[in-house]
Design an enzyme around this catalytic site. Structure first.
Site, short mmCIF file in Angstrom:
data_model
loop_
_atom_site.label_atom_id
_atom_site.label_comp_id
_atom_site.label_asym_id
_atom_site.label_seq_id
_atom_site.Cartn_x
_atom_site.Cartn_y
_atom_site.Cartn_z
N GLU A 132 0.85 -1.20 0.00
CA GLU A 132 0.00 0.00 0.00
C GLU A 132 0.89 1.24 0.00
OE1 GLU A 132 -2.59 1.54 -0.62
OE2 GLU A 132 -4.08 1.18 0.95
N ASP A 133 0.37 2.34 -0.54
CA ASP A 133 1.14 3.58 -0.54
C ASP A 133 1.09 4.27 0.82
OD1 ASP A 133 -1.57 4.15 -0.88
OD2 ASP A 133 -1.27 5.64 -2.45
N ASP A 136 -3.65 6.12 6.24
CA ASP A 136 -4.07 7.44 6.71
C ASP A 136 -4.99 7.20 7.93
OD1 ASP A 136 -5.51 9.95 6.92
OD2 ASP A 136 -4.82 10.49 4.93
N THR A 137 -6.29 7.08 7.74
CA THR A 137 -7.16 6.74 8.88
C THR A 137 -7.00 5.28 9.28
OG1 THR A 137 -8.98 6.06 7.46
CG2 THR A 137 -8.88 8.38 8.06
N LYS A 164 0.45 8.05 8.13
CA LYS A 164 0.20 9.45 8.48
C LYS A 164 -0.07 9.55 9.97
CE LYS A 164 -1.96 12.00 5.36
NZ LYS A 164 -3.02 12.69 4.58
N PHE A 185 -1.84 16.61 3.28
CA PHE A 185 -2.13 15.80 2.10
C PHE A 185 -0.90 15.75 1.22
CE2 PHE A 185 -4.21 14.18 -1.66
CZ PHE A 185 -5.07 13.25 -1.11
N ARG A 198 0.49 11.74 -10.05
CA ARG A 198 1.10 10.41 -10.04
C ARG A 198 2.42 10.43 -10.82
NH1 ARG A 198 -2.89 7.03 -7.76
NH2 ARG A 198 -5.00 7.38 -8.49
N1 HPA Z 1 -2.29 11.63 -0.29
C1 HPA Z 1 -2.75 10.82 -1.29
N2 HPA Z 1 -3.63 9.85 -1.09
C2 HPA Z 1 -4.04 9.64 0.18
C3 HPA Z 1 -3.59 10.44 1.26
C4 HPA Z 1 -2.66 11.49 1.01
O1 HPA Z 1 -2.21 12.25 1.90
N3 HPA Z 1 -4.20 9.96 2.37
C5 HPA Z 1 -4.99 8.92 1.96
N4 HPA Z 1 -4.91 8.72 0.65
MG MG Z 2 -5.24 7.50 -3.59
#
Ligand code: HPA
Ligand code: MG
Length: 216
Positions: A132-133, A136-137, A164, A185, A198
């Site tokens: 996964e990149d 976040d939550t 994050k 973000f 991207r």
């Molecule tokens: N950037 C891009 N995609 C995301 C982010 C973010 O900070 N948080 C969750 N998806």
């Molecule tokens: Mg995304």
């Protein structure tokens, strides 16, 4: 992964100025700083590959979470292919792709996982590594893991390039993390804002100008 093992880029506010690296000129107004330069990402991916191979046992199904995970996935798989365990064993890999969508503008809009039943059946009895990149939550990953468990994989591990630090976190922590980032973000290295950015190599903080320019 224990937080002492990841790189915390929230600690000092040493974001790099846009003048210090090359940014495509179509994005000059749209990012406010460079958080992680591409070269640092690549060096960190090498180390994550090393950790994954050292702790792996047998064939691995590496599962890319599209679209944001594709760049990390590609670079990570490239590194893993070149490595062997302490006993000189290379790791047999098979590659899978799952499409997950959960963001519009910079807001989470609920989790949408596209997976065919056929793809999921391939997971039974296998060692899965989810790539996964960003966490976040944590909601997307928890929902995905729940969904995968119904297909009885042998083991499931998760690697995320970024985590994050946000009050909205549900506390989920992946097995292998590259960097902890501030509650901003971020875009680049395949992370998008409404499908833009991207094509930016560094991980950058989006600017207010960028949020407006690419809002939907
Ligand atoms: N950037 C891009 N995609 C995301 C982010 C973010 O900070 N948080 C969750 N998806
Ligand atoms: Mg995304």
């Amino acid at each position: 992964m224990d937080p002492s093992q990841w790189i915390d880029v929230t600690v000092d506010k040493n974001h790099y100025s846009l003048d210090h690296f090359v940014i495509p000129n179509h994005y000059e107004q749209d990012v406010s700083s460079i958080l992680i330069p591409h070269g640092v990402i690549m060096d960190r991916v090498q180390k994550l590959a090393r950790l994954i191979v050292d702790q792996n046992d047998g064939p691995l199904v590496v599962c890319c979470i599209l679209k944001g995970g594709h760049q990390y996935f590609a670079d990570l798989v490239n590194c893993i292919k070149k490595l062997t365990t302490a006993h000189g064993q290379s790791v047999p890999l098979s590659l899978e792709f799952i499409r997950v969508k959960s963001y519009q503008n910079d807001q989470s809009v609920g989790v949408n996982i596209s997976l065919t039943e056929n793809e999921l059946k391939d997971f039974e009895g296998k060692n899965i590594l989810i790539v996964e990149d960003i966490i976040d939550t944590g909601k997307t990953m928890v929902a995905l893991l729940e969904r995968l468990q119904t297909y009885k994989p042998k083991t499931v591990k998760v690697t995320s390039l970024l985590i994050k630090k946000t009050e909205r976190s549900n506390g989920y922590i992946p097995h292998y993390v590259g960097f902890a980032i501030p509650d901003a973000f971020v875009v680049g290295y395949a992370l998008d804002y409404n499908e833009h950015f991207r094509d930016l190599d560094h991980i950058c903080v989006i600017s207010e100008h960028g949020k407006k320019a690419y809002a939907v």
